[in-house]
Enzyme design. Structure first.
Site, PDB file in Angstrom:
ATOM      1  N   TYR A  35      22.825  23.698 -27.713  1.00 23.55           N
ATOM      2  CA  TYR A  35      21.754  24.515 -26.834  1.00 23.55           C
ATOM      3  C   TYR A  35      20.550  24.792 -27.680  1.00 23.55           C
ATOM      4  O   TYR A  35      19.596  24.595 -26.839  1.00 23.55           O
ATOM      5  CB  TYR A  35      22.710  25.757 -26.823  1.00 23.55           C
ATOM      6  CG  TYR A  35      21.961  27.069 -26.307  1.00 23.55           C
ATOM      7  CD1 TYR A  35      21.349  27.117 -25.062  1.00 23.55           C
ATOM      8  CD2 TYR A  35      21.645  28.103 -27.145  1.00 23.55           C
ATOM      9  CE1 TYR A  35      20.713  28.116 -24.481  1.00 23.55           C
ATOM     10  CE2 TYR A  35      20.660  29.164 -26.813  1.00 23.55           C
ATOM     11  CZ  TYR A  35      20.433  29.068 -25.483  1.00 23.55           C
ATOM     12  OH  TYR A  35      19.390  30.254 -24.986  1.00 23.55           O
ATOM     13  N   THR A  56      14.920  30.371 -28.042  1.00 24.93           N
ATOM     14  CA  THR A  56      16.080  31.045 -28.215  1.00 24.93           C
ATOM     15  C   THR A  56      15.924  30.890 -29.782  1.00 24.93           C
ATOM     16  O   THR A  56      15.486  29.952 -30.495  1.00 24.93           O
ATOM     17  CB  THR A  56      17.499  30.316 -27.730  1.00 24.93           C
ATOM     18  OG1 THR A  56      18.246  30.925 -28.448  1.00 24.93           O
ATOM     19  CG2 THR A  56      17.289  29.025 -27.923  1.00 24.93           C
TER      20      THR A  56
HETATM   21  N1  UFG Z   1      31.777  37.000 -31.025  1.00 23.54           N
HETATM   22  C1  UFG Z   1      33.118  37.106 -31.471  1.00 23.54           C
HETATM   23  N2  UFG Z   1      34.138  37.480 -30.349  1.00 23.54           N
HETATM   24  C2  UFG Z   1      33.551  37.311 -29.092  1.00 23.54           C
HETATM   25  C3  UFG Z   1      32.439  37.001 -28.610  1.00 23.54           C
HETATM   26  C4  UFG Z   1      31.457  36.809 -29.717  1.00 23.54           C
HETATM   27  O1  UFG Z   1      33.395  37.217 -32.434  1.00 23.54           O
HETATM   28  O2  UFG Z   1      34.723  37.570 -28.178  1.00 23.54           O
HETATM   29  C5  UFG Z   1      30.843  36.786 -32.215  1.00 23.54           C
HETATM   30  C6  UFG Z   1      30.442  35.334 -32.276  1.00 23.54           C
HETATM   31  O3  UFG Z   1      31.115  34.376 -32.665  1.00 23.54           O
HETATM   32  C7  UFG Z   1      29.021  35.536 -32.782  1.00 23.54           C
HETATM   33  C8  UFG Z   1      28.659  36.980 -32.298  1.00 23.54           C
HETATM   34  O4  UFG Z   1      29.852  37.402 -31.915  1.00 23.54           O
HETATM   35  O5  UFG Z   1      29.145  35.492 -34.211  1.00 23.54           O
HETATM   36  C9  UFG Z   1      27.600  36.767 -31.241  1.00 23.54           C
HETATM   37  O6  UFG Z   1      27.967  36.018 -30.205  1.00 23.54           O
HETATM   38  P1  UFG Z   1      27.527  36.023 -28.725  1.00 23.54           P
HETATM   39  O7  UFG Z   1      28.342  34.980 -28.022  1.00 23.54           O
HETATM   40  O8  UFG Z   1      27.526  37.430 -28.470  1.00 23.54           O
HETATM   41  O9  UFG Z   1      25.938  35.444 -28.911  1.00 23.54           O
HETATM   42  P2  UFG Z   1      25.525  34.397 -29.507  1.00 23.54           P
HETATM   43  O10 UFG Z   1      24.826  34.664 -30.974  1.00 23.54           O
HETATM   44  O11 UFG Z   1      26.618  33.067 -29.748  1.00 23.54           O
HETATM   45  O12 UFG Z   1      24.398  33.753 -28.768  1.00 23.54           O
HETATM   46  C10 UFG Z   1      23.527  34.635 -28.264  1.00 23.54           C
HETATM   47  C11 UFG Z   1      22.834  33.990 -26.895  1.00 23.54           C
HETATM   48  C12 UFG Z   1      22.217  32.765 -27.137  1.00 23.54           C
HETATM   49  C13 UFG Z   1      21.063  32.776 -28.293  1.00 23.54           C
HETATM   50  C14 UFG Z   1      21.758  33.523 -29.503  1.00 23.54           C
HETATM   51  C15 UFG Z   1      20.636  33.828 -30.408  1.00 23.54           C
HETATM   52  O13 UFG Z   1      24.199  33.626 -25.948  1.00 23.54           O
HETATM   53  O14 UFG Z   1      21.618  32.073 -25.868  1.00 23.54           O
HETATM   54  O15 UFG Z   1      22.417  34.573 -29.057  1.00 23.54           O
HETATM   55  O16 UFG Z   1      20.961  34.451 -31.352  1.00 23.54           O
HETATM   56  F1  UFG Z   1      20.442  31.819 -28.305  1.00 23.54           F
END
Ligand code: UFG
Length: 329
Positions: A145, A119
Site C-alpha cells: 500500500y 499516506t
Molecule cells: N488494530 C487492531 N485491531 C483492529 C484494527 C486495528 O489492533 O481490529 C491496530 C492495527 O494493528 C494498528 C492500529 O490498530 O496497529 C491502527 O490500525 P488501522 O487499521 O486503524 O490503521 P492503519 O494504521 O493500519 O492504517 C491507516 C490507514 C492507512 C494509512 C495509515 C497511516 O488505513 O491508509 O493509517 O498511518 F496509511
C-alpha cells in the site's frame, strides 16, 4: 466563460465525500468520478457525479472533454494495509497504474493543479524520532500500500520537474477517523478494518470481539501507536491546499496529522469510557505490515498552506464516528 470544475476521484468514498461536501459548501463546482467499488453515491452531497473507473480511459477522457477541469483531487484508491500484503498487484493496479492514467489525462488536457491523497504509510518505520516523522525523512514503505502511493508521489514529482505549469500537493494522511459533524456522512463500510470503527462496531454489538493486533511492540504498553486525525480537519487541509495552489505555483509534500499518538490500548479504553460500554478486546498476534509507531511532525503544513486543525481531540473524533455509526445501526 465556461465554468471551472474540480475533478474529485473517489469523491463517493469516506474522505472524498467529506471534501466534496466542504468544497460544495464553499462554492466550488465539482465532478465526482468514482467506480462505487467501496464508495456510495448517496454520500456525494454536492456537484456532478460520474460512475467510472480510472482504468476506463474512454470514460475518464469524456469527463475531461465535457467539463472544464481546473484541478484534480485524487482520492480513488485501495487503502487497506493488510489486504495490500495479501494482494499486492491490486494495489499497484488501482493505486499506481490508475494514478498514471489520471496524470496522463491531466497532461493531455492541460490540467495543472493536482492534490494527491498520499499516506503516512510511505514512511514505513519512519526515522524513530519520538516527536514524529517529518517530510524530510527518507520514505521507505514496508507494505505494498505505502509503496503504491509513494510511486504516485514520484510520478507527480517527475512530471512537475519537466512541466513548468504543473504543481501538486501530496498530503500524507496519518490515521483518519471520525465523521461529519452534521451527521450527514461518515465511514460506510461494515467490513472496515480500521481500529476506531472496529471498536465502535464491537461496542454496539455488531462484532463479537475486537482483536488487539500485537502486544509485544517496543512501545510503552506494547501496542502500536498512531496519530488519529479528524476527517473534518483533513477535509479542510484539502481546501487550504487548493487555495494555496490557486495562488502559488509550487509543489509540496505535507504531513496531515496532529503530532501526537495514541496506542491501540488507549483507543480501546477511550471508546469504552466514552460509551460506558465494556466489550471484549482480546490480545492477538501482530498483523502483517504494521509499523510500531507512526506519528506526524505537524509543523510544515501549517507553515506552507496555513492549515489550523480545530478538532484535535481523540474523544471527539470517536464521538463523531459513534454518532454516525449509531445512526446507521
Ligand atoms: N488494530 C487492531 N485491531 C483492529 C484494527 C486495528 O489492533 O481490529 C491496530 C492495527 O494493528 C494498528 C492500529 O490498530 O496497529 C491502527 O490500525 P488501522 O487499521 O486503524 O490503521 P492503519 O494504521 O493500519 O492504517 C491507516 C490507514 C492507512 C494509512 C495509515 C497511516 O488505513 O491508509 O493509517 O498511518 F496509511
Amino acid at each position: 466563460m465556461q465554468e471551472v470544475y474540480g475533478l474529485i476521484t473517489g469523491g463517493a468514498g469516506y474522505i472524498g465525500s467529506h471534501v466534496v461536501k466542504l468544497l460544495g459548501e464553499s462554492g466550488y463546482k465539482t465532478v465526482t468520478y468514482d467506480n462505487l467499488s467501496t464508495g456510495n453515491k448517496d454520500s456525494v452531497l454536492y456537484g456532478e457525479f460520474v460512475e467510472g473507473d480510472l482504468a476506463d480511459l474512454e470514460t475518464l477522457d469524456g469527463v475531461f472533454k465535457k467539463y472544464k477541469i481546473g484541478y484534480v483531487i485524487h482520492f480513488a484508491a485501495s487503502i487497506i494495509v493488510p489486504e495490500s500484503v495479501e494482494d499486492p498487484m491490486k494495489y499497484y493496479q488501482n493505486n499506481t497504474q490508475n494514478s498514471a492514467n489520471l496524470i496522463n489525462m491531466c497532461i493531455k488536457h492541460n490540467v495543472n493543479n493536482f492534490i494527491f491523497s498520499s499516506t503516512a504509510a510511505t514512511y514505513g518505520l519512519g526515522d524513530g524520532n519520538p516527536d514524529g516523522v517529518d517530510e524530510k525523512c527518507l520514505p521507505l514503505p514496508i507494505n505494498p500500500y505505502g509503496r503504491s502511493k509513494l510511486m504516485t508521489e514520484w510520478m507527480l514529482e517527475d512530471v512537475a520537474n519537466i512541466t513548468p505549469d504543473f504543481n501538486y500537493i501530496a498530503l500524507r494522511y496519518f490515521n483518519v477517523s471520525g465523521a461529519d459533524l452534521d451527521g450527514k456522512i461518515g465511514q460506510m463500510s461494515e467490513k472496515s478494518t480500521l481500529l476506531i470503527n472496529v471498536a465502535l462496531q464491537t461496542a454496539l454489538g455488531n462484532r463479537e470481539q475486537l482483536e488487539i493486533f500485537g502486544t509485544d511492540y517496543d512501545t510503552p504498553d506494547g501496542t502500536c501507536i498512531r496519530d488519529y486525525i479528524h476527517v473534518v480537519d483533513l477535509a479542510q487541509a484539502h481546501l487550504d491546499a487548493l487555495k494555496y495552489l490557486e495562488k502559488n505555483p509550487q509543489s509540496h509534500i505535507l504531513n496531515c496529522g496532529y503530532g501526537r499518538g495514541a496506542s491501540v490500548k488507549e483507543v480501546v479504553k477511550a471508546v469504552k469510557e466514552l460509551l460506558k460500554i465494556d466489550f471484549k478486546a482480546v490480545e492477538s498476534p501482530r498483523r502483517a505490515g504494521d509499523p510500531p509507531v507512526l506519528i506526524s511532525k505537524a509543523e510544515k503544513i501549517g507553515e506552507v498552506i496555513g492549515w489550523k486543525p480545530k478538532h484535535d481531540n481523540l474523544t471527539k473524533i470517536i464521538e463523531s464516528a459513534y454518532n454516525w455509526q449509531k445512526a446507521k445501526n
